[in-house]
Motif scaffolding. Structure first.
Motif: not given
Length: 543
Positions: A84-86, A325-329, A331-335, A377-379
């Motif tokens: 996953m891109l971030y 940044e928290h990166i999943y399959k 999903l990317s979440i940035g704080l 961001k979710y793909r």
């Protein structure tokens, strides 16, 4: 909001440094061992190091604004990447190479459109040293190359603009300005009529643990005649899992396409000290919910002319930023949190530290200017959703001002992805980017460091691209911005522009842009409505 984010960032920082279990001994990561321009994908097994980048020679970053970021977005949208891109840019060159290997392996399993093949071939040529380093690492060889400094590209740009004025003022922050077709451009504004620029980009290794990058630019225009600048120049090294970069560099934090709410390359690149953790394998066990984590923090000093125009401000304030940044399959979440603090005559005292860490500030006469927020961001297959929600300042631990952005990216309007579409909207309130203590606002050398639309603004954007064949790309873009009030006026700006890109050969690319802008209720000259026109032609050679 800022207090909660501060506590959460402390927790995830500790978690990012906590050892996690490695993959099971039977698991394998497939990638490509070949790095020729027509690399065929042959799966290999990577050693199971927790931080694989630390096993490679030191890497610099790909400058923000590079065409290769657009290539990555397209490859990701078309399903060629499993990582996953971030939203923390710039990306390291070795990370680009890893994504190229992922894409090449996927391309070997399905029919690949000619324009995708062109992207992959071009990127394989650009990142050949990094690809060779990954292949050597995968094979267990210690000699991983990436020696010496290399000129990656040179470019010549010819622009012609007919502007009613060289820059347009905001209603705030004080003395900042903007110009159509020059936003997100490292603080560069165009002069009337003819502009000519020559630029270059070089980077490489001074040793296994030290790397350098430099991007000079020289130009001529009818206002300033000959001028020169260094957009970026920095050294990179590391201590363990921490990558340390010192020098001048552009950052781009968030998920927006037409701008970022907090920090972007709209202004000049900032001279800074930046520390980041290398990407690790996903957390396992009790911390698996954190996904793959990355931490980035920096400190830099802003300009020394902020108080010279008679406003209440302090020269040479510091800008401090931290992002996790928290990166999943998928999903990317940035704080993120950024703080403008200190400056000549406004010392940040040790006694202020605890209040700053927990996000506590005075309800009036703030001692620092904070922004904090989250972006996601979710793909989905054939669709990507993204958004940003940020707060500025605070009152009783809650944000007193908010701004938000949302967008949709459709990478496959057609089966082969030769047509794609992006839609985006954003809004800031009337107090965004302005401040009572720092009345020059959220600016660096008179350019807003976040989104160029400024305070009290609403933006809508639509862009459609068509990949005509393996060499030619055409794009049509439209953006409408209702700016904040300027006295009794409420300016409205409509920008339309057409992009064209043509790959001349393996080394040379030609890009062109034609733009038209209509400014209504602007009051910038006799009559309230003005029209601006702009043409840009760029030749770039890669080595």
């Amino acid at each position: 909001m800022q207090k909660s984010l501060a506590l959460l960032l402390t927790f995830v920082l500790l978690s990012s440094l906590t050892p996690v279990s490695v993959l099971a001994s039977g698991s394998k990561t497939a990638t490509s061992t070949t790095v020729s321009e027509k690399a065929a994908a042959q799966p290999v097994s990577f050693p199971k190091d927790e931080y694989p980048n630390t096993k490679l020679p030191m890497s610099t970053n790909v400058p923000v604004g590079s065409l290769y970021y657009d290539y990555l977005e397209k490859l990701d949208g078309m399903g060629y990447l499993h990582s996953m891109l971030y939203g923390t840019k710039p990306y390291a060159r070795v990370d680009f190479a890893r994504w190229i290997l992922e894409a090449r392996e996927k391309a070997a399993t399905k029919k690949t459109p000619a324009y995708i093949e062109t992207m992959l071939t071009e990127m394989e040529r650009e990142f050949k040293p990094e690809l060779e380093a990954w292949s050597a690492y995968a094979a267990g060889r210690k000699d991983q190359g990436m020696r010496g400094v290399k000129v990656h590209s040179v470019a010549a740009e010819l622009d012609y603009g007919k502007f009613s004025r060289n820059s347009y003022p905001y209603s705030g922050p004080a003395f900042s300005s903007w110009q159509p077709f020059s936003t997100g451009n490292n603080g560069r504004h165009y002069s009337q009529n003819t502009n000519f620029t020559v630029s270059g980009y070089a980077s490489g290794n001074l040793g296994r643990e030290v790397a350098v990058s430099v991007s000079p630019r020289y130009g001529w225009d009818e206002d300033n005649h000959l001028s020169g600048a260094v957009d970026e120049a920095y050294l990179a090294s590391r201590i363990g899992i921490f990558k340390i970069e010192a020098g001048k560099q552009a950052l781009d934090w968030g998920q927006g396409y037409t701008g970022k709410l907090s920090f972007s390359n709209n202004g000049r690149p900032l001279t800074m000290l930046k520390v980041s953790t290398e990407e690790r394998k996903p957390n396992r066990g009790i911390l698996h919910f954190l996904g793959t984590t990355r931490l980035t923090a920096f400190v830099g000093q802003l300009d020394g002319e902020r108080a010279d125009n008679g406003v209440h401000d302090f020269n040479h304030p510091y800008l401090v930023g931290i992002r996790h940044e928290h990166i999943y399959k998928n999903l990317s979440i940035g704080l993120a949190r950024l703080s403008l603090l200190g400056g000549d005559g406004n010392a940040f005292k040790f006694s202020d530290t605890w209040d700053w860490v927990r996000g506590k500030n005075a309800d009036s006469n703030d001692k620092w200017n904070d922004q904090a927020g989250v972006d996601v961001k979710y793909r989905f297959p054939g669709l990507q959703l993204y958004g940003e929600l940020y707060g500025e300042d605070q009152a009783n631990y809650l944000p007193s001002d908010v701004a938000y952005r949302g967008g949709l990216y459709f990478p496959q309007l057609t089966k082969d992805g030769s047509w794609d579409l992006r839609l985006e909207g954003a809004h800031t309130n009337n107090d965004w980017y302005v401040h009572g203590t720092y009345q020059s606002g959220w600016t660096y050398h008179h350019d807003i460091m976040g989104d160029a639309m400024g305070r009290g603004a609403t933006k809508a954007y639509a862009g459609i691209n068509h990949y005509l064949n393996a060499r030619d790309t055409l794009g049509l873009n439209a953006e409408y911005v209702k700016l904040g009030e300027l006295g009794s006026l409420n300016p409205k700006v409509l920008e339309l522009w057409l992009n064209y890109g043509h790959k001349l050969n393996a080394s040379d690319r030609l890009t062109a842009m034609v733009g038209w802008a209509s400014l209504k209720d602007a009051g910038y000259q006799d009559g309230n409505d003005v029209k601006d026109k702009f043409v840009k032609l760029v030749w770039q050679r890669s080595y």
